[in-house]
Design an enzyme around this catalytic site. Structure first.
Site, short mmCIF file in Angstrom:
data_model
loop_
_atom_site.label_atom_id
_atom_site.label_comp_id
_atom_site.label_asym_id
_atom_site.label_seq_id
_atom_site.Cartn_x
_atom_site.Cartn_y
_atom_site.Cartn_z
N HIS A 115 -24.96 18.62 0.02
CA HIS A 115 -24.27 17.32 -0.11
C HIS A 115 -25.20 16.10 -0.09
O HIS A 115 -24.93 15.11 0.57
CB HIS A 115 -23.24 17.18 1.01
CG HIS A 115 -22.07 18.12 0.88
ND1 HIS A 115 -21.65 18.65 -0.30
CD2 HIS A 115 -21.21 18.61 1.83
CE1 HIS A 115 -20.59 19.42 -0.11
NE2 HIS A 115 -20.31 19.43 1.18
N HIS A 157 -14.62 14.23 -0.67
CA HIS A 157 -14.56 15.27 0.35
C HIS A 157 -13.43 15.07 1.37
O HIS A 157 -13.62 15.29 2.57
CB HIS A 157 -15.92 15.35 1.06
CG HIS A 157 -16.30 16.70 1.54
ND1 HIS A 157 -15.79 17.24 2.70
CD2 HIS A 157 -17.13 17.64 1.03
CE1 HIS A 157 -16.32 18.44 2.88
NE2 HIS A 157 -17.13 18.71 1.89
N GLU A 217 -12.72 20.01 -3.87
CA GLU A 217 -13.81 19.15 -4.34
C GLU A 217 -14.10 19.44 -5.81
O GLU A 217 -14.66 20.49 -6.13
CB GLU A 217 -15.07 19.42 -3.52
CG GLU A 217 -14.87 19.29 -2.03
CD GLU A 217 -15.89 20.10 -1.23
OE1 GLU A 217 -17.09 19.92 -1.44
OE2 GLU A 217 -15.48 20.92 -0.40
C1 BGC Z 1 -18.85 23.08 1.81
C2 BGC Z 1 -18.94 23.81 3.12
C3 BGC Z 1 -19.52 22.88 4.12
C4 BGC Z 1 -18.68 21.66 4.22
C5 BGC Z 1 -19.32 20.68 5.15
C6 BGC Z 1 -18.00 21.88 1.99
O1 BGC Z 1 -17.96 21.16 0.83
O2 BGC Z 1 -18.37 23.91 0.81
O3 BGC Z 1 -19.71 24.96 3.00
O4 BGC Z 1 -19.68 23.50 5.35
O5 BGC Z 1 -18.54 21.06 2.99
O6 BGC Z 1 -18.38 20.01 5.83
#
Ligand code: BGC
Length: 382
Positions: free
Chosen positions: A143, A217, A347
């Site tokens: 991310h 998210h 997402e």
């Molecule tokens: C991911 C997860 C991750 C989470 C973090 C998601 O988008 O797919 O693996 O732990 O984000 O909060």
């Protein structure tokens, strides 16, 4: 004759006077409605970060639906929608104040990037040059890194549009930020429409080739703040395949058919009915059947409240994450404890680790090109 004129004249004058007053009143009303419409974005102070003022924007539509957005991380802090009885509740996880988001957040409601999801070992090679990114998820990059787009202060400006009102966010990510090449100029429009949609329009330009993959998210829980987890929610995903992952959640490169597996959501299915057959829970990228066209790709339904959210996008993938890492250590809005599976993310994205996977759709943005796509989350009841 004189009396005759008087007889006609007087009522006519009265009629004209009444018509004039009526017209004035109406004009005033129209003016008011216009002003009311203008007022459906309220901007308040939400704190300060890096000596910059943080705002909380409240956007309300004609149906009473309300969304709160802050320019810290482009976070959607709340979405208030009615259930089948018309009772409004907040359907996303988050905190009551900015402090919560500053302390620790698993990306609640944020804009995520520059590269949403994982890049294996935090490395990729582009035009013969190797780039090293922060390894913030074991040995992998997740991310956007340590200080991704979810933790920066965006410039923000409220706006009115034909179909609703919203907030325009802008951020210039400098060359080298979190290891990414190029100055990336990013704009995100969040619009709440009068059709109960939260529309997110992403665009970006760069001055050097660089990977880009932006997403949103929010952790949805259509049961609102009732204390129920998402295991009874019914999910539909229009995808015949998903990207197979290894134990560190990095794609192996294989696109596997969902048929006769617990990954198949082509018919609406209760999430909890097969989750135990999926190691660790759902945290997978689905290969959408939309063929790159803007289309409905997902529907989430809570049979108890009757609330629905449909997702529309032109992106090739969607990460369905069933809140597996929520472990009760976070107490969120209204003192609700966020235990395992208390919220889920949908997402819209390009596939994880694309910069290292030659067979995945391209995620490299080059100077002169524009990165651009739209996702809509549409709320309703049944
Ligand atoms: C991911 C997860 C991750 C989470 C973090 C998601 O988008 O797919 O693996 O732990 O984000 O909060």
């Amino acid at each position: 004759m004189k009396t005759y004129i008087k007889k006609i004249y007087k009522p006519m004058l009265i009629f004209l006077a009444v018509a004039f007053l009526y017209n004035c009143q109406n004009q005033q009303k129209n003016q008011q409605t216009k002003e009311e419409k203008k007022m459906n974005v309220i901007k308040e102070n939400f704190g300060n970060v890096d000596n910059k003022e943080i705002y909380l924007f409240t956007i309300k539509n004609e149906n009473g639906m309300e969304v709160n957005i802050t320019n810290y991380g482009g976070i959607v802090t709340s979405i208030l929608v009615p259930d089948k009885n018309g009772d409004f509740d907040d359907v996303v996880l988050g905190y009551d104040n900015l402090d919560g988001y500053l302390k620790e957040t698993p990306y609640f409601g944020a804009i995520v990037g520059r590269y949403a999801n994982r890049i294996a070992k935090g490395k990729f090679t582009l035009d013969g040059v190797e780039y090293i990114l922060a390894a913030n998820n074991g040995e992998n990059h997740l991310h956007g890194g340590i200080k991704g787009l979810d933790k920066v202060v965006w410039d923000a400006e409220e706006f009115q549009s034909e179909d609703g009102a919203g907030v325009k966010l802008h951020y210039l990510s400098p060359d080298g930020e979190e290891g990414y090449p190029g100055n990336l100029d990013i704009t995100v429009f969040y619009t709440l429409t009068n059709s109960n949609e939260l529309k997110i329009e992403y665009s970006a330009k760069t001055d050097k080739p660089t990977p880009v993959n932006l997403t949103h998210h929010s952790y949805f829980n259509l049961a609102g703040t009732s204390g129920r987890d998402i295991l009874e929610h019914v999910l539909f995903i229009d995808a015949d395949k998903y990207t197979v992952i290894d134990e560190s959640l990095i794609p192996t490169g294989e696109l596997r058919d969902v048929s006769v597996t617990p990954m198949d959501f082509r018919k609406p299915t209760t999430i909890g009915s097969r989750i135990n057959k999926v190691e660790g829970g759902y945290d997978h990228n689905y290969v959408l059947n939309n063929g790159g066209e803007f289309a409905k790709v997902t529907e989430l339904y809570d049979p108890v409240s009757g609330r629905i959210v449909e997702v529309f996008t032109s992106e090739p993938g969607i990460q369905f994450y069933s809140g597996n890492f929520l472990d009760g250590s976070i107490t969120g809005k209204k003192d609700v404890v966020y235990s395992k599976h208390f919220g889920l993310c949908l997402e819209t994205q390009h596939f994880p680790d694309s910069p290292n996977q030659v067979n995945f759709p391209n995620t490299i943005l080059r100077p002169g090109e524009e990165y651009k796509y739209t996702t809509v989350y549409k709320f309703s009841v049944r």
